[in-house]
Enzyme design. Structure first.
Site, PDB file in Angstrom:
ATOM      1  N   LYS A   1      42.658  -9.552 102.681  1.00 32.31           N
ATOM      2  CA  LYS A   1      43.868  -8.884 102.205  1.00 32.31           C
ATOM      3  C   LYS A   1      43.957  -7.499 102.849  1.00 32.31           C
ATOM      4  O   LYS A   1      42.939  -6.823 102.974  1.00 32.31           O
ATOM      5  CB  LYS A   1      43.725  -8.758 100.679  1.00 32.31           C
ATOM      6  CG  LYS A   1      44.851  -8.109  99.971  1.00 32.31           C
ATOM      7  CD  LYS A   1      44.451  -7.735  98.550  1.00 32.31           C
ATOM      8  CE  LYS A   1      43.716  -6.412  98.502  1.00 32.31           C
ATOM      9  NZ  LYS A   1      43.662  -5.741  97.215  1.00 32.31           N
TER      10      LYS A   1
ATOM     11  N   LYS B   1      34.341  -4.391  92.932  1.00 33.57           N
ATOM     12  CA  LYS B   1      34.107  -2.944  93.057  1.00 33.57           C
ATOM     13  C   LYS B   1      32.638  -2.591  92.839  1.00 33.57           C
ATOM     14  O   LYS B   1      32.118  -1.668  93.449  1.00 33.57           O
ATOM     15  CB  LYS B   1      35.014  -2.178  92.100  1.00 33.57           C
ATOM     16  CG  LYS B   1      36.442  -2.126  92.618  1.00 33.57           C
ATOM     17  CD  LYS B   1      37.386  -1.496  91.648  1.00 33.57           C
ATOM     18  CE  LYS B   1      38.810  -1.579  92.206  1.00 33.57           C
ATOM     19  NZ  LYS B   1      39.806  -1.149  91.237  1.00 33.57           N
TER      20      LYS B   1
ATOM     21  N   LYS C   1      43.341  -0.490 102.256  1.00 32.94           N
ATOM     22  CA  LYS C   1      42.833   0.754 102.846  1.00 32.94           C
ATOM     23  C   LYS C   1      41.307   0.788 102.789  1.00 32.94           C
ATOM     24  O   LYS C   1      40.652   1.245 103.725  1.00 32.94           O
ATOM     25  CB  LYS C   1      43.416   1.946 102.088  1.00 32.94           C
ATOM     26  CG  LYS C   1      43.042   3.257 102.688  1.00 32.94           C
ATOM     27  CD  LYS C   1      44.216   4.166 102.846  1.00 32.94           C
ATOM     28  CE  LYS C   1      43.783   5.480 103.453  1.00 32.94           C
ATOM     29  NZ  LYS C   1      44.817   6.481 103.416  1.00 32.94           N
TER      30      LYS C   1
END
Ligand code: TYM
Length: 340
Positions: free
Chosen positions: A209, A129, A212
């Protein structure tokens, strides 16, 4: 459900529920994608038949990357509606919104005090992240797994249906529980993940993977045209250049997904191997099957979204139902930690 585990009797806290309690959380990313459903939601539904199950739309977690209040509120309702449409029966399980039970933020703070910062800095999702949103490395990103641990164990849940991408978070949850139990006495069970037979669903790119944030999803409750476009854009076996080349179904994401939609995937694989069928045929078949499989859920989803008041009432009721569990855990924790 394919993997199952329960708390070892030696470390069993005295106030555990009689039946194993299930907990899982999902981010309010709007409508779920195929990875969410095959990797986790199917197990939410299956496990709710056998256990006491609690499921949560984690809007506090979403604040680490969603900063539009209206969007967050709307997507929270969308995810709740989708979970019901995909088979969760709010009469047989508890469905609620994380921020409607704010006790969890207190437990998160208390868990922060037993969690070495190095554990959090080493978490793979934190590193990922930081790279994905370098302009917004907020403290919530670091402490994200601590809140996740608090989510689960405030209800003394011991089984957690999730996809494999959550394995590191679950491992950290167990470490936090161990650290707490070692310092203050055995209070919490060590939560174990429960995986489906599709713990990692790859996205339409066939490499990463399905997610969204990457934009490689198949949105199962979207209109048929959207699903058609998403599936037809899927990358198949990259070594199969000509229609007459034999395919390798074991490395083709489209072929792999056929395993979950119909009981004839072996014939489909054989067709690919012998070049009797082409990649486009196999995709077209997958499109139709996905659209048909989710047709009922799509209608239920639309009905639920047309009546937000009813949806909010279901979520309010869910949060109220588990209030006594959250309050009892917090009373026990405060007592153990020396708070008034
Ligand atoms: P989230 O919202 O990213 O995903 C929800 C669930 O879907 C699973 N999943 C997948 N499974 C297989 N293949 C994929 N491509 C795929 N994409 C998503 C996830 O593994 C997850 O089970 N941190 C969590 C939310 C959370 C939580 C919790 C989960 C907060 N508190 C407590 C369990 C227990 C998350 O971001 O999931």
């Amino acid at each position: 459900m394919t993997t199952d585990a329960s708390t070892s009797p030696a470390a069993r806290p005295s106030s555990l529920p009689v039946k194993p309690r299930i907990f899982s959380g999902i981010q309010p990313t709007g409508r779920p994608h195929l990875g969410n459903d095959l990797g986790a939601i199917r197990n939410y539904v299956a496990l709710a038949e056998r256990y006491e199950a609690i499921y949560c739309v984690v809007d506090y977690h979403a604040l680490t990357h969603v900063h539009d209040p209206e969007m967050l509120r709307h997507q929270t309702l969308e995810m709740a509606a989708a979970l019901i449409a995909l088979g969760l029966d709010p009469k047989r399980c508890t469905l609620f919104v994380q921020s409607d039970r704010p006790e969890v933020t207190e437990l998160c703070w208390l868990f922060n005090t037993v969690t070495p910062v190095g554990w959090l800095q080493r978490t793979p999702t934190y590193k990922e992240k930081r790279q994905n949103q370098p302009e917004d490395v907020n403290h919530g990103l670091l402490t994200y797994p601590v809140l996740q641990a608090a989510d689960i164990v405030i209800y003394k849940a011991s089984l957690v249906p999730v996809g494999r991408d959550q394995a590191a978070h679950l491992e950290l949850s167990r470490e936090i529980v161990r650290a707490f139990n070692a310092r203050y006495g055995v209070t919490f069970p060590e939560p174990q993940p429960v995986y489906t037979d599709a713990p990692v669903v790859l996205g339409t790119d066939g490499v990463k993977k399905m997610s969204k944030s990457i934009g490689n999803t198949i949105e199962v409750l979207a209109e048929p045209d959207v699903i058609r476009k998403q599936v037809m854009s899927m990358v198949t076996d990259t070594q199969r250049i000509l229609r007459s080349d034999p395919g390798r179904p074991q490395v083709c994401n489209v072929c792999r997904l056929h395993r979950h939609f119909g009981d004839d995937y072996e014939q489909i694989w054989e067709g690919e191997r012998t070049a009797r069928t082409g990649c486009v045929d196999t995709k077209k078949l997958l499109v139709e099957r996905i659209i048909a499989h989710y047709a009922g859920a799509r209608e239920t989803y639309k009905e639920l979204m047309a009546d937000p008041a009813r949806l909010r009432a279901i979520l309010d009721e869910g949060a109220e139902r588990i209030r006594p569990i959250a309050e009892a855990t917090m009373a026990e924790v405060r007592e153990r930690m020396g708070l008034r």
